[in-house]
Design an enzyme around this catalytic site. Structure first.
Site, short mmCIF file in Angstrom:
data_model
loop_
_atom_site.label_atom_id
_atom_site.label_comp_id
_atom_site.label_asym_id
_atom_site.label_seq_id
_atom_site.Cartn_x
_atom_site.Cartn_y
_atom_site.Cartn_z
N ASP A 1 110.11 66.18 64.90
CA ASP A 1 109.77 64.84 64.85
C ASP A 1 109.05 64.36 66.16
O ASP A 1 109.41 63.40 67.11
CB ASP A 1 111.07 63.78 64.77
N HIS B 1 107.25 60.65 62.90
CA HIS B 1 107.54 59.77 61.89
C HIS B 1 106.96 58.33 62.22
O HIS B 1 106.60 57.71 61.05
CB HIS B 1 108.93 59.88 61.44
N SER C 1 111.36 53.49 68.31
CA SER C 1 111.14 55.10 67.91
C SER C 1 109.81 55.72 68.87
O SER C 1 108.80 55.16 68.83
CB SER C 1 110.87 55.35 66.58
#
Length: 377
Positions: free
Chosen positions: A119, A88, A194
């Protein structure tokens, strides 16, 4: 802010006199921080359709999405310049570039491979990294052990936070359901972390930071609330060969490699109370509708349904469901209410590890031991 941890450590006094835990954090951050990168993803803006008359352009332009630059984290995993991050972080980007530890230059990066449903994405830069982060063994992670997160929260480069492993749990919906298990940590993680590493006290990567749980009613961007999630590194390692080979792995390929016992199930919660009463079924569990021939479930003696009833859904659609198959009540002592309860538990088993099922059949209960098979029949 762009000077990074390197300059900070140059100005720091000696680690002598620090408590052991402090000294460990300082050592890990100084040793492995240079292996973490800031990932910038350029998202193209919207453009006017070609058939829009020029005189209308000034009126429509303010409503178009402008170009954006998103930031995240990543870390080197080898000397070939491969960088692991979240999918992402780079999804939809027209250009990806990275900033290295203590280096103001931006280096172009290409997306080599990805597993979107997990992901995960693998980048590569034409730079020989100074530091490569060692990948640990997430199956050995213990609740309560130290956890160190390094990343770029809100674009603040190369930040270090610490906490503990709060839990190792089935995915509570924090990411795609195809990720069966997550490492929960209270090490502060925010947007921008992230794709960054979650490390243990040895400096080994135990997970890839990927999501946080935000308070209900949060206004604006989600922020740290003490509950962050990382994808276990062993799941990542299982798909590294495919990503290195340049593949974008589809969901079907993930499912094909998942362990299976070979049953189709229906939650008893989906049946009306009068049907449960009529056929003397327990209030909860998974009805075995069908058993695949030759499957581990068939070899264990599980039975599918032979009697069916027709149920009509809210939209008027009719469906036939079995009412006399075996009912799976528990798996390894865990109650089963919905199909993901069984699927996630099986997905977390090691190769060759058995699942013990508590089964209800015609009013009696017994246990069967089933070793799942890997891949499609």
């Amino acid at each position: 802010l762009s000077r990074g941890l390197g300059d900070v450590y140059k100005r720091q006094p000696s680690a002598q006199g620090l408590l052991p835990d402090e000294a460990n954090t300082v050592e890990i951050a100084a040793k492995y921080g240079p292996g973490v990168v800031l990932v910038e993803s350029l998202i193209p803006g919207q453009s006017l359709p070609q058939n829009v008359p020029p005189q209308f352009a000034p009126f429509l332009q303010p409503f178009l999405q402008p170009p954006q630059v998103g930031t995240g984290s990543g870390f080197f995993i080898d000397q070939e310049g491969h960088i692991l991050t979240n999918y992402h972080v780079v999804q939809g980007a027209s250009e990806v570039r990275v900033r290295l530890y203590g280096d103001p230059k931006r280096y172009p990066a290409k997306v080599v491979g990805a597993v979107p449903a997990l992901d995960l994405a693998l980048l590569q830069v034409e730079v020989r990294p100074k530091v490569v982060l060692p990948l640990g063994d997430s199956d050995r992670v213990l609740v309560g052990q130290k956890a160190i997160a390094i990343g770029n929260p809100f674009g603040l480069e190369f930040s270090v936070t610490t906490g503990v492993v709060s839990a190792i749990r089935q995915n509570p919906g924090a990411v795609d359901p195809l990720v069966p298990k997550l490492i929960q940590t209270d090490a502060p993680i925010n947007p921008g972390n992230s794709g960054g590493p979650l490390l243990d006290s040895r400096g080994e990567v135990i997970g890839v930071n990927t999501a946080i749980l935000s308070p209900t009613g949060q206004v604006g961007a989600p922020q740290y609330s003490g509950i962050g999630f990382a994808i276990p590194i062993n799941l990542v390692k299982a798909w590294l060969p495919e990503m290195r080979a340049g593949k974008q792995v589809a969901e079907a390929e993930i499912l094909a490699k998942r362990p299976r016992i070979g049953v189709q199930v229906l939650p008893l919660a989906a049946l009306p109370p009068e049907v449960l009463s009529q056929y003397g079924l327990p209030p909860e569990g998974l009805m075995v509708e069908k058993v695949d021939p030759g499957s581990p479930a068939a070899k264990a003696g599980l039975r599918g349904a032979t009697r069916f009833v027709t149920l009509t859904g809210p939209g008027g659609q009719a469906a036939q469901v079995g009412v006399d198959g075996d009912v799976l009540l528990e798996a390894n002592g865990n109650p089963l209410a919905f199909p993901p309860d069984l699927a996630n538990l099986i997905a977390n088993l090691k190769p060759g590890e058995a699942v013990v099922l508590k089964v209800w059949r015609a009013g009696k209960t017994f246990e069967v031991r089933v070793v799942p098979a890997r891949g499609q029949p």
